[in-house]
Design an enzyme around this catalytic site. Structure first.
Site, PDB file in Angstrom:
ATOM      1  N   ASP A 140      25.443   0.102  92.437  1.00  0.00           N
ATOM      2  CA  ASP A 140      24.597   1.260  92.158  1.00  0.00           C
ATOM      3  C   ASP A 140      24.003   1.777  93.461  1.00  0.00           C
ATOM      4  O   ASP A 140      23.272   1.050  94.153  1.00  0.00           O
ATOM      5  CB  ASP A 140      23.448   0.888  91.210  1.00  0.00           C
ATOM      6  CG  ASP A 140      23.882   0.799  89.762  1.00  0.00           C
ATOM      7  OD1 ASP A 140      25.091   0.938  89.491  1.00  0.00           O
ATOM      8  OD2 ASP A 140      23.023   0.568  88.884  1.00  0.00           O
ATOM      9  N   ARG A 164      32.571   5.057  85.678  1.00  0.00           N
ATOM     10  CA  ARG A 164      31.974   5.068  87.018  1.00  0.00           C
ATOM     11  C   ARG A 164      32.954   4.558  88.069  1.00  0.00           C
ATOM     12  O   ARG A 164      32.693   3.584  88.772  1.00  0.00           O
ATOM     13  CB  ARG A 164      30.687   4.244  87.065  1.00  0.00           C
ATOM     14  CG  ARG A 164      29.593   4.702  86.129  1.00  0.00           C
ATOM     15  CD  ARG A 164      28.334   3.874  86.340  1.00  0.00           C
ATOM     16  NE  ARG A 164      27.312   4.178  85.347  1.00  0.00           N
ATOM     17  CZ  ARG A 164      26.159   3.517  85.233  1.00  0.00           C
ATOM     18  NH1 ARG A 164      25.899   2.503  86.044  1.00  0.00           N
ATOM     19  NH2 ARG A 164      25.290   3.856  84.309  1.00  0.00           N
ATOM     20  N   ASP A 179      22.932  -5.955  88.589  1.00  0.00           N
ATOM     21  CA  ASP A 179      24.051  -5.393  89.345  1.00  0.00           C
ATOM     22  C   ASP A 179      24.557  -6.415  90.363  1.00  0.00           C
ATOM     23  O   ASP A 179      23.900  -7.417  90.655  1.00  0.00           O
ATOM     24  CB  ASP A 179      23.610  -4.130  90.085  1.00  0.00           C
ATOM     25  CG  ASP A 179      23.107  -3.038  89.148  1.00  0.00           C
ATOM     26  OD1 ASP A 179      23.542  -2.998  87.990  1.00  0.00           O
ATOM     27  OD2 ASP A 179      22.272  -2.231  89.591  1.00  0.00           O
ATOM     28  N   ASP A 205      25.200  -5.352  84.610  1.00  0.00           N
ATOM     29  CA  ASP A 205      25.027  -3.913  84.393  1.00  0.00           C
ATOM     30  C   ASP A 205      26.086  -3.176  85.211  1.00  0.00           C
ATOM     31  O   ASP A 205      27.239  -3.153  84.835  1.00  0.00           O
ATOM     32  CB  ASP A 205      23.599  -3.495  84.768  1.00  0.00           C
ATOM     33  CG  ASP A 205      23.303  -2.051  84.406  1.00  0.00           C
ATOM     34  OD1 ASP A 205      23.982  -1.501  83.516  1.00  0.00           O
ATOM     35  OD2 ASP A 205      22.405  -1.462  85.012  1.00  0.00           O
TER      36      ASP A 205
END
Length: 350
Positions: free
Chosen positions: A187, A234, A161, A183
């Protein structure tokens, strides 16, 4: 950590921006967007301020490394040293820092501000990682880019990330550009609390901003004035958030790969209570949706060429019961976000 009621000053509640005339300095492309420029309301925070707003401002606030030593770093070793230190630091990132091995973490401890110098501070091939219990962290004005693993569009072979945090509290992510990682871009996981994500650019990626990875309903998060462009999903996905306040965000140039489900804008998942206000969705599939057990209130947003789900049900919550905020007109959002999001030359200059 339990939620504390806001310490907001009494006053007008939600700071509604006034309409002053046609946008001149912020030229808008579409005629329908060229409506008005928001005023700088008395008492509302300026576009660039060192003070956290939204949920990150509550329950003691988020000050990062304020009061600690100010250091400037130009290499990975120095960045890792000061970021992981026990003492508070304001860490200025000057120029580009390439992280090795590819995809490695830079661990960020509590009471830190990490800020790019001007608009050229960047972290390449690496992740800023906040371990459980970390608190009072500000990450600003950085570009974090390019840990993408070729051929792994879904991010299944790595967990690279741009920024990842587990079970943290009081974090402000502001004015960053996050792009082309391995990724997710950002997050926010496992019961993290009192988080604000503002004026960032999420660019050219599959999974932009994920919130959740928990069965508990504890997270309080503000997401405002961000630009999601060239992303697929997302934007954000918010799972089991006690309070998710999304306002004045701009979603454009969504990845179009024909996926009927996992290409979407905002998603209130699980038992999330979400409020969306005055955002702008341009060509977005499933601009906002909610699970059956979630509550989603949407008001004032502009939808341009959207398809699929436009869910809204339940009462969710009233953000101005918790804090004051500036609410810009939805028509002005594309120009404002294009101009003010991402790294800025005047931030971190001193």
């Amino acid at each position: 950590m339990t939620h504390l009621r806001s310490k907001r000053l009494p006053g007008t509640g939600r700071a509604l921006a006034a309409v002053l005339g046609l946008v001149a300095a912020l030229t808008l492309g579409a005629v329908g967007e060229a409506q008005a420029a928001p005023a700088e309301e008395a008492g509302a925070p300026p576009r660039h301020t060192d003070r956290a707003h939204g949920f990150a401002s509550l329950a003691g606030g988020t000050t990062g490394g304020a009061g600690g030593r100010v250091v400037t770093v130009t290499d990975q070793a120095a960045l890792a040293k000061y970021a992981a230190a026990k003492e508070p630091y304001v860490i200025r990132v000057a120029g580009s820092i390439a992280v090795a091995p590819f995809g490695s973490d830079i661990v960020v401890a509590s009471d830190k501000t990490i800020i790019g110098v001007g608009d050229t501070g960047e972290i390449v091939h690496g992740e800023l990682h906040l371990n459980p219990g970390t608190h009072n962290v500000i990450i600003r004005n950085l570009t974090i880019r390019d840990s993408y693993v070729e051929g792994d569009w879904d991010g299944k072979t790595s967990d690279f990330d741009a920024i990842q945090m587990d079970s943290v509290h009081h974090v402000w992510i502001d004015h960053n550009r996050l792009t082309h990682m391995g990724d997710g871009l950002l997050d926010i996981r496992k019961d993290s609390e009192y988080v604000t994500v503002s004026y960032n650019r999420f660019e050219n990626h599959n999974k932009a901003l994920g919130i959740g990875w928990t069965d508990n309903v504890r997270t309080q998060i503000t997401v405002d004035h961000n630009w999601f462009t060239g992303t697929k999903q997302r934007n954000p996905s918010a799972d089991n958030c006690a309070y998710a306040h999304l306002y004045n965000n701009y979603l454009s140039a969504q990845v179009d790969d024909g996926d009927p489900q996992w290409t979407y804008g905002n998603w209130a998942r699980g038992a999330t209570r979400m409020v969306i206000e005055n955002s702008y969705y341009d060509g977005v599939q499933h601009p906002y949706q909610a699970d059956a057990g979630a509550e989603l209130v949407q008001r004032g947003s502009i939808l341009k060429g959207t398809t699929g789900r436009h869910d809204a049900w339940g009462d969710a919550f009233e953000p101005d019961d918790f804090y004051d905020y500036r609410l810009d007109p939805a028509a002005a959002v594309p120009a404002l976000v294009k101009r003010f999001s991402g790294p800025q030359k005047q931030l971190g200059a001193h």
